[in-house]
Design an enzyme around this catalytic site. Structure first.
Site: not given
Ligand code: NAD
Ligand code: GLY
Length: 373
Positions: A129, A151, A193, A235, A245, A249, A253, A256, A260, A273
């Protein structure tokens, strides 16, 4: 990356959320230093969650930084990629925690990009939890967006990030040095982003991004440090006002809703992404122009910048027989939808965003125009 000594002292951005407040520390060479992790909750065990790509690059550095603080530093390495942001991967984290008899004080460390960060956060929100967790983002996208704001989620085959929780980390440690090893395509995805924050909040930042795109793509430390800090400041301001949100917030997006749909429609992992968000922002800007909010000059300006970041601006055809229908049905699943009405983040080209519906006929025109090669 061109390092400068001034950036070795971390800059801090505060997330003000009452008793859930925390800092985002931004600097170079932070990962291997125990001092980067001082003042966090004490526990007998730290569990680093990472993936098969990041582990060989940075796991040992983080482990050695944590070892003086936590008597037991464990690790779990997940398969890499958006396609693995699933229940199965989440369960690997729970398996490792339970097999090692971890208790509710165990601190999780998310070492990786947004996929690792979102899954680790969700695991931390739900294991016993709720246990504390720390974000150690290693992609630009994660440093400017996903690691901040709480998030957490996994994907469902029917929709992106459909199962998750709001759950804030104890700290975000952004080590810009990790961006040295990031593939160019991933750097560009992160820039999407960064660009996002301009049209929704700060056109002076958009001017700065345009002027510094070359330095950003060349991984100049000063440019990256500014981009990460300003993105996190914007942010933090938004999340501080609307953590869960209920309104404001949603402007984060921008791009997005279309993005998405591209990710889900192409199959997770086909388009990154950030690539989908970049193209989605151009589509959302076009829609903003169609409803009379923005002018065509702004649409052109944004498209040029997205292209300059190395991102695609032509949307993919998701269904040869009924492309518009496929986009619309995917977008109806978006979390902003209200009673079946798709709601978009639209911008005025002067730094203000609104969240509203739009006639299907205009959305269809934007999809058709955007998918033309
Ligand atoms: P990812 O986590 O898939 O990383 C991208 C690639 O880079 C992967 O292959 C990873 O292994 C590699 N990698 C990571 N760090 C590295 C480094 N320093 N050197 C070499 N390779 C490296 O993708 P991302 O773009 O970081 O994140 C996308 C995800 O984030 C999506 O799932 C999206 O939905 C999510 N997201 C969440 C929020 C939120 O507010 N929580 C906001 C935006 C995006
Ligand atoms: N990436 C959108 C949010 O964090 O709300």
């Amino acid at each position: 990356m061109q390092s400068t000594s001034e950036n070795t002292v971390p800059q801090q951005v505060a997330i003000a959320l009452g008793d859930r407040s925390y800092s985002i520390d931004i600097g170079t060479a932070l990962l291997h230093k125990t001092s980067s992790f001082s003042g966090l909750p004490r526990a007998s065990t730290a569990m680093v969650v990472t993936n098969h790509t990041v582990a060989p690059l940075y796991l040992e550095q983080l482990r050695s930084a944590l070892a003086p603080v936590y008597p037991r530093v464990l690790q779990v390495s997940l398969p890499d990629g958006e396609a693995f942001k699933t229940w199965e991967s989440l369960n690997l984290i729970f398996d490792a925690l339970l097999a090692n008899e971890c208790d509710r004080k165990t601190v999780l460390f998310a070492l990786g990009g947004g996929v690792v960060g979102d899954m680790t956060g969700f695991a931390a929100a739900s294991f016993m939890r709720g246990v504390p967790f720390v974000q150690v983002p290693t992609t630009l996208l994660a440093q400017v967006d996903s690691s901040v704001g709480g998030k957490t989620a996994i994907n469902h085959p029917l929709g992106k990030n459909m199962v998750g929780a709001f759950y804030q980390p104890q700290r975000v440690v952004c080590d810009l040095s990790t961006l040295d090893t990031l593939p160019e395509r991933e750097l560009s995805a992160g820039l999407a982003e960064v660009i996002k924050y301009g049209p929704i909040a700060d056109m002076a930042f958009l001017d700065w991004i345009e002027a510094n795109m070359q330095g950003l793509r060349a991984r100049d430390t000063r440019a990256l440090a500014h981009a990460v800090r300003r993105s996190c400041e914007i942010k933090a301001e938004v999340v501080g006002q609307d953590e869960r949100e209920s309104g404001l917030r949603a402007i984060l997006n921008f791009g997005h809703t279309f993005g998405h749909a591209i990710e889900a429609g192409m199959g997770y992992g086909q388009w990154l992404h950030g690539e989908a968000v970049g193209c989605g922002m151009v589509m959302a800007a076009r829609l903003s122009a169609r409803v009379g909010l923005a002018d065509e000059a702004f649409v052109g300006r944004l498209q040029t910048l997205v292209e300059a970041a190395g991102l695609p601006v032509t949307a993919p055809v998701l269904d040869a027989a009924d492309n518009v229908g496929r986009y619309l049905s995917l977008m109806r699943l978006d979390k902003k939808s209200d009673a079946g009405e798709i709601r978009f983040v639209l911008v005025d080209g002067r730094g203000t965003a609104v969240v509203q519906g739009a006639p299907d006929s205009l959305v269809a025109e934007v999809i058709a125009e955007s998918c033309q090669a």
